[in-house]
Scaffold this active site. Sequence first.
Site, PDB file in Angstrom:
ATOM      1  N   CYS A 153       4.842 -25.657 -23.853  1.00 16.71           N
ATOM      2  CA  CYS A 153       6.053 -26.017 -23.115  1.00 16.71           C
ATOM      3  C   CYS A 153       5.942 -25.426 -21.713  1.00 16.71           C
ATOM      4  CB  CYS A 153       7.296 -25.511 -23.840  1.00 16.71           C
ATOM      5  SG  CYS A 153       7.603 -23.753 -23.556  1.00 16.71           S
ATOM      6  N   CYS A 181       5.682 -21.608 -21.740  1.00 15.13           N
ATOM      7  CA  CYS A 181       4.392 -21.082 -22.207  1.00 15.13           C
ATOM      8  C   CYS A 181       3.270 -21.438 -21.238  1.00 15.13           C
ATOM      9  CB  CYS A 181       4.086 -21.602 -23.608  1.00 15.13           C
ATOM     10  SG  CYS A 181       5.214 -20.931 -24.846  1.00 15.13           S
ATOM     11  N   HIS A 207       7.987 -18.526 -28.903  1.00 10.59           N
ATOM     12  CA  HIS A 207       7.026 -19.580 -29.214  1.00 10.59           C
ATOM     13  C   HIS A 207       5.703 -18.911 -29.598  1.00 10.59           C
ATOM     14  CE1 HIS A 207       9.202 -22.897 -26.693  1.00 10.59           C
ATOM     15  NE2 HIS A 207       9.999 -22.291 -27.553  1.00 10.59           N
ATOM     16  N   GLU A 217       2.657 -19.027 -28.603  1.00  9.50           N
ATOM     17  CA  GLU A 217       1.801 -18.482 -27.544  1.00  9.50           C
ATOM     18  C   GLU A 217       2.305 -17.100 -27.115  1.00  9.50           C
ATOM     19  OE1 GLU A 217       3.276 -21.447 -27.613  1.00  9.50           O
ATOM     20  OE2 GLU A 217       2.161 -23.006 -26.556  1.00  9.50           O
TER      21      GLU A 217
END
Lengths: 257, 155
Positions: B80, B83, B50, B52
């Site tokens: 999420c 993260c 992801h 991040e």
Amino acid sequence: MKEYLPYCTSTKPTNTLCKILIIDAQKGTETIKMMGKKFPLEQYSLNHLKRAKKHTCGHQLELVIGPSNLITDEEAEELKTLGDGCNDCDRIIEKEVPQFPAYTREQLKIWNSFWPISYKEPSILPIIQIKEEMKKIFEIMKSLDHDSAAIYNPKTEEICYGKKGDLPLQHPIMDAINNFPISDNQYYCNDHYLITKVEPCLMCGMALVHSRFERVYFMEKMEDGAYSYWRLHEKPLNYMYRVLRIKKNVFDENNEE
Amino acid sequence: MEAFMRRALELARHSSSQGEIPVACVFVHNGQALAEAWNMTNETKNATKHCEIVAIDEILKTHPPSILQECELYVTCEPCIMCASALEIIGIKKVYFGCYNERFGGNGSILSVHEGKYESVGGFFAEEAIKIFKDFYERGNPNAPPEKRHRPVAE
């Protein structure tokens, strides 16, 4: 061994509003047949429901038509006029019925109090019975230290390891996922098991969801662990793997054999 | 502040054009952009990449981890659960996010990982972030296998 049971085994009922036809029991067989063609329950993912239920007054039947928001009043009314014309007592009502199948006996009992359900034994094998596989999992678990994790493919028996690194996010599980070989016919880590001595933290627990793991085996609970503290397995996510905790004494016994 | 979120949205649109789920972020240190990233789960075939995580990895190539504690994050969608936890581990100062992530969100939607750990404020340019998602999903996620095509709206 303890299984952390997922959201789908919760005994809190999740119901949905359905239109129900009440008719004379003598017209039951004929009407059920016709409804099967016109309003198949599969089409609404409600095929766990039985179509008919006895009405409180014995000579009438309640037949579930389908979800209230999908069946129009006209469609429902039309059902009343089918048959031989003696429709004085036929009517349409609405009722809350179980939206999902029952996965456990406990759920079945509760769901049945709303509407009769057909129950099929879940097709998942009780994990403790797969002895050969368990032997292999113990073997891998034994080979790990507290700073490592393993991704195991139960079909090919291939193993991919991960180690804790110096950087803050280099947890053993994240490292194992990063080391996992990329292949065209593999959707992330689908069908694989993750084996670790220590319960995953929440970051790693969710990384395993994203990676579509099949199962997670661990031994020691962690203070702020993904399952024992955060209850990640009970959250309504669009995917969840099975979580199994091997008790230490079971582990030792198995290895002394 | 507005400029960083606009930049993140621009990156999300770029991400979408690369066939990636359109989420992007900017890490800001002392008022300067320190790192930018977008979702790379399809390109890397690694579901944990992801934006991040990608940005944190990038920063740590050239900086000590302590710099992250002085950073603010601008991300187009609520982090999420994975993260959100990663941001807690690195000790992020503050998070600004766009739309909420009702399937996976870890800053209020499914779990509140940030509570008592770091400040998190949502709803910046949310409509624009949602529009980028909608445009992406109308075209279909080109890299997902057909049987998995119904991917969640946000990762």
